[in-house]
Design a protein around this motif. Structure first.
Motif, short mmCIF file in Angstrom:
data_model
loop_
_atom_site.label_atom_id
_atom_site.label_comp_id
_atom_site.label_asym_id
_atom_site.label_seq_id
_atom_site.Cartn_x
_atom_site.Cartn_y
_atom_site.Cartn_z
N VAL A 53 9.13 0.07 3.82
CA VAL A 53 9.10 0.16 2.36
C VAL A 53 7.63 0.12 1.96
O VAL A 53 6.90 -0.82 2.31
CB VAL A 53 9.87 -1.00 1.69
CG1 VAL A 53 9.72 -0.93 0.17
CG2 VAL A 53 11.33 -0.98 2.09
N VAL A 54 7.19 1.14 1.24
CA VAL A 54 5.81 1.20 0.78
C VAL A 54 5.77 0.96 -0.73
O VAL A 54 6.78 1.06 -1.42
CB VAL A 54 5.14 2.57 1.12
CG1 VAL A 54 5.07 2.75 2.62
CG2 VAL A 54 5.88 3.73 0.48
N MET A 55 4.57 0.63 -1.21
CA MET A 55 4.35 0.40 -2.64
C MET A 55 5.25 -0.70 -3.21
O MET A 55 5.71 -0.62 -4.35
CB MET A 55 4.51 1.70 -3.44
CG MET A 55 3.51 2.78 -3.08
SD MET A 55 1.81 2.32 -3.43
CE MET A 55 1.83 2.27 -5.20
N MET A 56 5.50 -1.75 -2.42
CA MET A 56 6.35 -2.85 -2.87
C MET A 56 5.67 -3.60 -4.01
O MET A 56 4.47 -3.85 -3.97
CB MET A 56 6.64 -3.80 -1.71
CG MET A 56 7.76 -4.80 -1.98
SD MET A 56 7.35 -6.25 -2.98
CE MET A 56 6.18 -7.10 -1.97
N ARG A 57 6.45 -3.93 -5.01
CA ARG A 57 5.98 -4.69 -6.16
C ARG A 57 7.04 -5.72 -6.54
O ARG A 57 8.19 -5.61 -6.16
CB ARG A 57 5.74 -3.76 -7.37
CG ARG A 57 4.70 -2.68 -7.14
CD ARG A 57 3.31 -3.28 -7.07
NE ARG A 57 2.28 -2.27 -7.00
CZ ARG A 57 1.70 -1.85 -5.89
NH1 ARG A 57 2.06 -2.35 -4.73
NH2 ARG A 57 0.74 -0.95 -5.91
N PHE A 58 6.60 -6.69 -7.34
CA PHE A 58 7.51 -7.68 -7.92
C PHE A 58 7.53 -7.53 -9.42
O PHE A 58 6.54 -7.14 -10.04
CB PHE A 58 7.03 -9.11 -7.63
CG PHE A 58 7.22 -9.57 -6.22
CD1 PHE A 58 8.48 -9.85 -5.72
CD2 PHE A 58 6.13 -9.76 -5.41
CE1 PHE A 58 8.64 -10.29 -4.43
CE2 PHE A 58 6.27 -10.21 -4.12
CZ PHE A 58 7.54 -10.48 -3.62
N ASP A 59 8.66 -7.87 -9.98
CA ASP A 59 8.78 -8.01 -11.42
C ASP A 59 9.62 -9.26 -11.63
O ASP A 59 10.52 -9.55 -10.84
CB ASP A 59 9.46 -6.79 -12.04
CG ASP A 59 9.32 -6.73 -13.55
OD1 ASP A 59 8.57 -7.55 -14.11
OD2 ASP A 59 9.98 -5.88 -14.17
N ASN A 60 9.31 -10.01 -12.65
CA ASN A 60 10.12 -11.19 -12.93
C ASN A 60 10.14 -11.47 -14.41
O ASN A 60 9.30 -10.97 -15.16
CB ASN A 60 9.61 -12.41 -12.15
CG ASN A 60 8.23 -12.85 -12.57
OD1 ASN A 60 7.32 -12.03 -12.64
ND2 ASN A 60 8.07 -14.12 -12.84
N GLY A 61 11.10 -12.25 -14.82
CA GLY A 61 11.21 -12.59 -16.22
C GLY A 61 12.29 -13.64 -16.43
O GLY A 61 13.08 -13.93 -15.55
N THR A 92 0.83 -1.20 0.00
CA THR A 92 0.00 0.00 0.00
C THR A 92 0.87 1.26 0.00
O THR A 92 2.05 1.21 0.33
CB THR A 92 -0.93 0.03 1.23
OG1 THR A 92 -0.13 0.09 2.41
CG2 THR A 92 -1.83 -1.18 1.26
N GLU A 93 0.25 2.38 -0.34
CA GLU A 93 0.96 3.65 -0.34
C GLU A 93 1.02 4.26 1.05
O GLU A 93 1.99 4.93 1.39
CB GLU A 93 0.28 4.62 -1.31
CG GLU A 93 0.99 5.94 -1.45
CD GLU A 93 0.33 6.85 -2.46
OE1 GLU A 93 0.79 7.99 -2.60
OE2 GLU A 93 -0.64 6.44 -3.12
N HIS A 94 -0.02 4.04 1.85
CA HIS A 94 -0.10 4.67 3.17
C HIS A 94 -0.03 3.62 4.27
O HIS A 94 -0.65 2.57 4.17
CB HIS A 94 -1.40 5.47 3.30
CG HIS A 94 -1.51 6.58 2.31
ND1 HIS A 94 -0.74 7.72 2.39
CD2 HIS A 94 -2.26 6.72 1.21
CE1 HIS A 94 -1.03 8.51 1.38
NE2 HIS A 94 -1.96 7.92 0.64
N ILE A 95 0.69 3.95 5.32
CA ILE A 95 0.74 3.13 6.53
C ILE A 95 -0.17 3.80 7.54
O ILE A 95 0.06 4.96 7.89
CB ILE A 95 2.18 3.02 7.07
CG1 ILE A 95 3.10 2.43 6.01
CG2 ILE A 95 2.20 2.20 8.36
CD1 ILE A 95 4.57 2.50 6.37
N PRO A 96 -1.20 3.10 8.01
CA PRO A 96 -2.14 3.72 8.95
C PRO A 96 -1.44 4.27 10.20
O PRO A 96 -0.52 3.65 10.74
CB PRO A 96 -3.08 2.57 9.33
CG PRO A 96 -2.99 1.62 8.19
CD PRO A 96 -1.57 1.74 7.69
N ASN A 97 -1.85 5.46 10.61
CA ASN A 97 -1.35 6.11 11.82
C ASN A 97 0.15 6.41 11.79
O ASN A 97 0.78 6.50 12.85
CB ASN A 97 -1.69 5.27 13.06
CG ASN A 97 -3.18 5.02 13.18
OD1 ASN A 97 -3.99 5.92 12.98
ND2 ASN A 97 -3.53 3.79 13.48
#
Length: 107
Positions: free
Chosen positions: A79-87, A9-14
């Protein structure tokens, strides 16, 4: 390693935080001949290729750990907005990248 929160997520609550910068962790693994033989057989009969599934799960876990180490070097708390990429690389290698934005908590 510090207990760094990783979220998609982009926001961490509180929490209020400032952005430190981009972080990533990457791993590239080769498949082995036994897994390839099993995969070739499975392509005829169908079904999950468990050796590849295990390899990708381990690769994702290691990519996250490497990303967290990079965030720790930057003195990040999360770390916010974590994503994966693979190939695939060639016929027998798989690369997985975990990436996100390192942040520092502020009050």
């Amino acid at each position: 390693m510090a207990d760094i929160l990783v979220t998609t997520t982009e926001h961490i609550p509180n929490q209020n935080y400032e952005i430190i910068g981009d972080v990533y962790g990457v791993i590239t693994q080769s498949r082995n001949a036994i897994s390839d033989a099993g995969a070739n057989f499975k392509s005829f009969v169908g079904g999950e290729i468990k050796g590849y599934t295990k390899m990708l799960r381990r690769s994702r876990d290691e990519a996250i750990n490497r990303m967290k180490k990079e965030a720790e070097k930057m003195d990040a708390d999360a770390v916010v907005m974590m994503r994966f990429d693979n190939g695939s690389i060639g016929k027998d290698m798989q690369s997985v990248v975990a990436y996100g934005t390192a942040v520092k908590y502020i009050d």
